[in-house]
Design a protein around this motif. Structure first.
Motif, mmCIF file in Angstrom:
data_model
loop_
_atom_site.group_PDB
_atom_site.id
_atom_site.type_symbol
_atom_site.label_atom_id
_atom_site.label_comp_id
_atom_site.label_asym_id
_atom_site.label_seq_id
_atom_site.Cartn_x
_atom_site.Cartn_y
_atom_site.Cartn_z
ATOM 1 N N ARG A 97 5.779 3.065 1.603
ATOM 2 C CA ARG A 97 5.195 1.860 1.193
ATOM 3 C C ARG A 97 5.036 0.622 2.364
ATOM 4 N NH1 ARG A 97 5.943 1.641 -4.845
ATOM 5 N NH2 ARG A 97 5.444 -0.590 -4.737
ATOM 6 N N GLN A 98 4.066 0.055 2.573
ATOM 7 C CA GLN A 98 3.777 -0.764 3.845
ATOM 8 C C GLN A 98 3.409 -2.117 2.822
ATOM 9 O OE1 GLN A 98 1.116 0.247 6.624
ATOM 10 N NE2 GLN A 98 1.199 -1.732 7.588
ATOM 11 N N PRO A 99 4.149 -3.242 3.071
ATOM 12 C CA PRO A 99 3.329 -4.405 2.392
ATOM 13 C C PRO A 99 2.357 -4.929 2.921
ATOM 14 C CG PRO A 99 5.498 -4.889 3.992
ATOM 15 C CD PRO A 99 5.469 -3.382 3.738
ATOM 16 N N ARG A 112 0.338 -1.337 -5.122
ATOM 17 C CA ARG A 112 1.474 -1.539 -6.131
ATOM 18 C C ARG A 112 1.928 -2.895 -5.902
ATOM 19 N NH1 ARG A 112 -0.701 2.488 -7.569
ATOM 20 N NH2 ARG A 112 0.340 4.439 -8.244
ATOM 21 N N ILE A 113 2.480 -3.743 -6.753
ATOM 22 C CA ILE A 113 3.108 -4.867 -6.925
ATOM 23 C C ILE A 113 4.595 -4.201 -6.774
ATOM 24 C CG2 ILE A 113 4.136 -6.696 -7.974
ATOM 25 C CD1 ILE A 113 1.556 -7.060 -9.497
ATOM 26 N N GLY A 114 5.148 -4.826 -5.397
ATOM 27 C CA GLY A 114 6.443 -4.350 -5.019
ATOM 28 C C GLY A 114 7.603 -5.132 -5.577
ATOM 29 N N GLU A 115 7.575 -6.471 -5.457
ATOM 30 C CA GLU A 115 8.500 -7.350 -5.857
ATOM 31 C C GLU A 115 7.917 -8.707 -6.480
ATOM 32 O OE1 GLU A 115 11.186 -8.282 -2.642
ATOM 33 O OE2 GLU A 115 11.787 -6.218 -2.452
ATOM 34 N N VAL A 119 0.829 -1.156 -0.134
ATOM 35 C CA VAL A 119 -0.172 0.016 0.091
ATOM 36 C C VAL A 119 0.744 1.260 -0.017
ATOM 37 C CG1 VAL A 119 -0.158 -0.111 2.518
ATOM 38 C CG2 VAL A 119 -1.738 1.135 1.053
ATOM 39 N N VAL A 120 0.645 2.270 -0.920
ATOM 40 C CA VAL A 120 1.296 3.357 -1.059
ATOM 41 C C VAL A 120 0.810 4.542 -0.528
ATOM 42 C CG1 VAL A 120 2.663 4.904 -2.655
ATOM 43 C CG2 VAL A 120 2.485 2.409 -3.311
#
Length: 274
Positions: free
Chosen positions: A14-16, A57-60, A8-9
């Motif tokens: 950014r927090q997963p 957002r997809i981070g990794e 979440v941005v």
């Protein structure tokens, strides 16, 4: 999915929400993703479909579908994938159809948005799949959504999802808004269609009873992570993770096996506890 992280941005922070998630579904397999509300199940489905809210957002990690890495695809290319190769059945059957258009018209438009066929060919296809989900095809085709019961609308939504025989069906809590018997009928139809078409199913649920009864493989999700994954029959009897055991123990045990006196398995003869 390989080591998928969804964040979440908020501004620069950014927090997963989903962390290091890896899952694989083979053709014809039903994999159930189970966990309590807020564990990240629907976010995972949204990431696969390319339908995450703007704040996520997809981070990794990577999402691979039929050998291709699709997470980086542009939206236009993802739209061509949705409905044709990957289909979705929503939890809210009331939101599956536009209320002011007849069901048949919506099914025909859905087909023709992906495939160049005539109206008559699209109608024939729609009627075929309405029949496949045990609905009176002609009547439902000519009905508005509000003229159908909740169970009929959810079955019509399942027919819509299967119109183009997708390779992957994502069923996000498809029975939550239905009564028990109607929900079981919808799941029976999903099983039948899976066997007919060979599609894979990602079955998202918080109901462990349904998961253990229906799925081939179960992945248990807690706090955005997969804490245990294995065959459903094995997990029912030999769950390894404390959270999975807690979910198993939290099931209502109102019935006992008449032979042993122990809580009965779902597929065994039952009798009421005195």
């Amino acid at each position: 999915m390989e080591r998928l992280t969804v964040d979440v941005v908020r501004g620069q922070a950014r927090q997963p929400l989903v962390r290091d998630l890896s899952l694989a579904i083979r053709p014809g397999e039903m994999l159930a993703l189970v966990g309590e509300s807020g564990s990240g199940k629907s976010i995972t489905a949204g990431a696969v479909l390319g339908l995450l809210p703007s704040s996520l957002r997809i981070g990794e990690g990577r999402i691979r579908f039929r050998g291709e890495e699709i997470s980086a695809w542009p939206d236009k290319r993802k739209r061509r994938l949705r409905g044709k190769e990957i289909a979705l059945v929503f939890q809210d059957y009331q939101g599956s159809f536009t209320p002011f258009m007849k069901v048949g018209k919506q099914l025909v438009e859905a087909v023709r948005s992906h495939v160049r066929i005539t109206y008559g060919e699209a109608k024939e296809l729609a009627l075929h799949w309405l029949n496949e989900v045990d609905l009176p095809a002609e009547r439902v085709f000519g009905s508005y959504p509000f003229q159908l019961s909740g169970g009929q609308r959810q079955r019509a939504a399942l027919a819509a999802a299967m119109l183009l025989q997708p390779k992957l069906l994502i069923a996000d809590e498809p029975t939550t808004a239905l009564d028990v018997l109607t929900g079981e009928r919808v799941l029976d139809l999903m099983t039948k269609l899976r066997r007919q078409t060979g599609c894979a199913i990602l079955f998202i649920s918080h109901d462990l009873r349904l998961v253990l009864k229906r799925a081939d493989t179960v992945a248990v999700m807690q706090g955005g992570r997969i804490v245990e994954c294995g065959r459903a029959d094995t997990m029912r009897r030999q769950a390894a993770h404390p959270y999975t055991r807690l979910l198993l123990e939290s099931r209502p045990l109102l019935l006992r096996d008449p032979g042993t006196g122990r809580a009965a398995e779902p597929d065994k003869p039952l009798q009421l506890v005195p």
